[in-house]
Design a protein around this motif. Structure first.
Motif, short mmCIF file in Angstrom:
data_model
loop_
_atom_site.label_atom_id
_atom_site.label_comp_id
_atom_site.label_asym_id
_atom_site.label_seq_id
_atom_site.Cartn_x
_atom_site.Cartn_y
_atom_site.Cartn_z
N GLN A 14 0.63 -1.56 0.05
CA GLN A 14 -0.22 0.09 -0.12
C GLN A 14 0.59 1.23 0.06
OE1 GLN A 14 -2.73 -1.71 -1.01
NE2 GLN A 14 -3.85 0.49 -0.02
N LYS A 15 0.26 2.05 -0.94
CA LYS A 15 1.33 4.40 -0.33
C LYS A 15 1.54 3.79 0.82
CE LYS A 15 0.71 8.46 -1.95
NZ LYS A 15 -0.65 9.40 -2.07
N GLY A 16 2.84 4.93 1.34
CA GLY A 16 3.04 4.73 2.28
C GLY A 16 4.11 3.36 3.24
N GLY A 17 4.05 2.31 2.77
CA GLY A 17 4.66 1.50 3.70
C GLY A 17 5.27 1.08 2.94
N ILE A 18 6.05 -0.46 3.13
CA ILE A 18 8.07 0.43 3.63
C ILE A 18 8.26 -1.03 2.28
CG2 ILE A 18 9.93 -1.30 4.12
CD1 ILE A 18 8.71 0.03 7.08
N SER A 19 8.29 -1.51 1.55
CA SER A 19 8.93 -2.79 0.65
C SER A 19 10.24 -3.30 0.62
CB SER A 19 8.51 -2.05 -0.92
OG SER A 19 7.47 -1.90 -0.92
N ILE A 20 10.47 -4.78 0.84
CA ILE A 20 11.25 -5.05 1.10
C ILE A 20 11.36 -6.02 -0.01
CG2 ILE A 20 12.75 -6.27 3.11
CD1 ILE A 20 11.13 -5.41 5.65
N ILE A 21 12.75 -7.17 -0.56
CA ILE A 21 13.38 -7.45 -1.68
C ILE A 21 14.70 -8.05 -0.97
CG2 ILE A 21 13.54 -7.84 -3.88
CD1 ILE A 21 11.85 -4.89 -4.61
N ASN A 22 14.19 -9.16 -1.02
CA ASN A 22 15.79 -10.17 -1.15
C ASN A 22 16.92 -10.22 -1.70
OD1 ASN A 22 15.02 -9.02 2.70
ND2 ASN A 22 13.27 -10.57 1.91
N CYS A 23 17.83 -10.33 -1.40
CA CYS A 23 18.76 -11.77 -2.04
C CYS A 23 19.25 -12.30 -1.55
CB CYS A 23 18.90 -10.30 -3.35
SG CYS A 23 18.39 -10.07 -4.62
N ALA A 24 19.88 -13.52 -2.19
CA ALA A 24 21.54 -13.80 -1.09
C ALA A 24 22.10 -14.59 -2.61
CB ALA A 24 20.46 -15.22 -0.40
N TYR A 25 23.14 -14.86 -2.21
CA TYR A 25 24.30 -15.15 -2.73
C TYR A 25 24.87 -16.27 -2.59
CZ TYR A 25 27.55 -11.80 -0.30
OH TYR A 25 28.13 -11.58 0.30
N GLU A 26 25.97 -17.19 -3.40
CA GLU A 26 26.47 -18.08 -3.21
C GLU A 26 28.34 -17.91 -3.62
OE1 GLU A 26 23.53 -20.87 -2.83
OE2 GLU A 26 25.55 -21.32 -2.40
N ASN A 27 28.61 -17.13 -4.41
CA ASN A 27 29.99 -16.69 -4.55
C ASN A 27 30.60 -15.76 -3.48
OD1 ASN A 27 32.50 -16.45 -5.65
ND2 ASN A 27 31.78 -15.90 -7.39
N THR A 28 31.66 -16.40 -2.73
CA THR A 28 32.12 -15.49 -1.27
C THR A 28 33.12 -14.13 -2.86
OG1 THR A 28 33.54 -16.96 -1.02
CG2 THR A 28 32.11 -16.80 -0.22
N ALA A 29 33.39 -14.32 -3.86
CA ALA A 29 33.86 -13.47 -4.70
C ALA A 29 33.52 -12.08 -4.95
CB ALA A 29 34.79 -14.18 -5.40
N PHE A 30 31.95 -12.15 -4.82
CA PHE A 30 31.43 -10.96 -5.74
C PHE A 30 31.66 -10.09 -4.48
CE2 PHE A 30 28.83 -13.54 -8.18
CZ PHE A 30 27.98 -14.29 -8.11
N ASP A 31 32.27 -8.27 -4.89
CA ASP A 31 32.14 -6.99 -4.33
C ASP A 31 31.34 -6.43 -4.62
OD1 ASP A 31 35.54 -6.62 -5.64
OD2 ASP A 31 33.24 -7.26 -7.11
N TYR A 32 30.68 -6.37 -5.16
CA TYR A 32 29.86 -5.51 -5.61
C TYR A 32 28.82 -5.60 -5.99
CZ TYR A 32 27.86 -1.57 -8.66
OH TYR A 32 27.74 -0.23 -9.09
N PHE A 33 26.88 -4.97 -5.21
CA PHE A 33 25.83 -4.95 -5.36
C PHE A 33 25.64 -4.36 -5.30
CE2 PHE A 33 26.83 -9.39 -3.23
CZ PHE A 33 28.41 -9.10 -2.72
N PRO A 34 24.46 -3.94 -6.58
CA PRO A 34 23.56 -2.95 -7.12
C PRO A 34 22.28 -3.64 -7.23
CG PRO A 34 24.67 -4.02 -9.12
CD PRO A 34 25.39 -5.16 -8.30
N TRP A 35 21.33 -2.61 -7.09
CA TRP A 35 20.10 -3.33 -7.28
C TRP A 35 19.66 -1.44 -8.48
CZ3 TRP A 35 17.28 -6.45 -4.76
CH2 TRP A 35 16.71 -6.87 -3.87
#
Lengths: 113, 113
Positions: A14-35
């Motif tokens: 609903q308008k005014g509410g909080i939207s939450i989106i989750n992500c999980a990754y496997e590769n520990t070499a990842f070092d930059y996380f964009p949306w």
């Protein structure tokens, strides 16, 4: 093998509410996380990004929370507006893989007035 | 704000035909990427250029796909012959250098009949 797992697939807020989106990754070499935010018929637009040396980054109504030990990160949209209705993609990148972006499958966000 | 230009916006063609997409990155951006986005999925990298050199084409189906960036500026992605499964959005992105934020164009929507 899906290297970046995103949930939920769709979200209604609903308008005014909080939207939450989750992500999980496997590769520990990842070092930059964009949306990225994508509207129908348009290309993805960079929204906000974080590196693992910080646990949180805030830009206006958008916040990324990052948990390195759990290999998880999330996007929080405060005071969600109908104009935020779009598909959101998390992604991850590693310098060791030529800075190739690996995307999640996306979350379709609908903000009702 | 400078944009990544892509053309055409839409392309409808029959299977077995040849098709080509063009991309003009943001001026001064050395790195150029071609992605394929299937409906309901995140973009997947096909090929990555640094100036005129291919950095990564490991996900490019080389039996039918080819890409070039002859002068290190604009780029062309070609499919020959096109197959039904090639129907997707083809996105071009550019970044100032490897490891810098990627900016996407609005893509070419390809439909194979």
């Amino acid at each position: 093998q899906q290297q970046v797992k995103q949930s939920p697939q769709s979200l209604i807020v609903q308008k005014g509410g909080i939207s939450i989106i989750n992500c999980a990754y496997e590769n520990t070499a990842f070092d930059y996380f964009p949306w990225y935010q994508q509207f129908p018929g348009k290309g993805p637009a960079l929204l906000i990004a974080i590196r693992p040396d910080v646990s949180e980054k805030k830009e206006g109504r958008f916040t990324i929370s990052f948990n390195k030990s759990a290999k998880q990160f999330s996007l929080h949209i405060m005071d969600s507006q109908p104009g935020d209705s779009a598909t959101y993609f998390c992604a991850a990148e590693s310098g060791g893989s030529n800075y190739k972006l690996t995307f999640g499958k996306g979350t379709l966000l609908t903000v009702n007035p | 704000e400078a944009e990544v230009a892509q053309s055409p916006r839409y392309k409808i063609t029959e299977k077995s035909q040849a098709v080509a997409f063009w991309c003009d990155p943001i001026s001064g951006h050395a790195t150029l990427y071609w992605y394929r986005q299937i409906l309901g999925q995140g973009p997947e990298l096909l090929v990555q250029f640094q100036d005129e050199s291919v950095v990564d084409d490991s996900q490019l189906p080389k039996d039918r796909f080819s890409a070039e960036r002859l002068k290190g500026v604009d780029s062309t992605l070609k499919i020959q012959p096109a197959e039904l499964g090639d129907s997707a959005m083809y996105l071009c992105a550019s970044s100032q250098e490897l490891g810098q934020p990627q900016h996407f164009g609005d893509g070419t929507r390809l439909s194979i009949l």
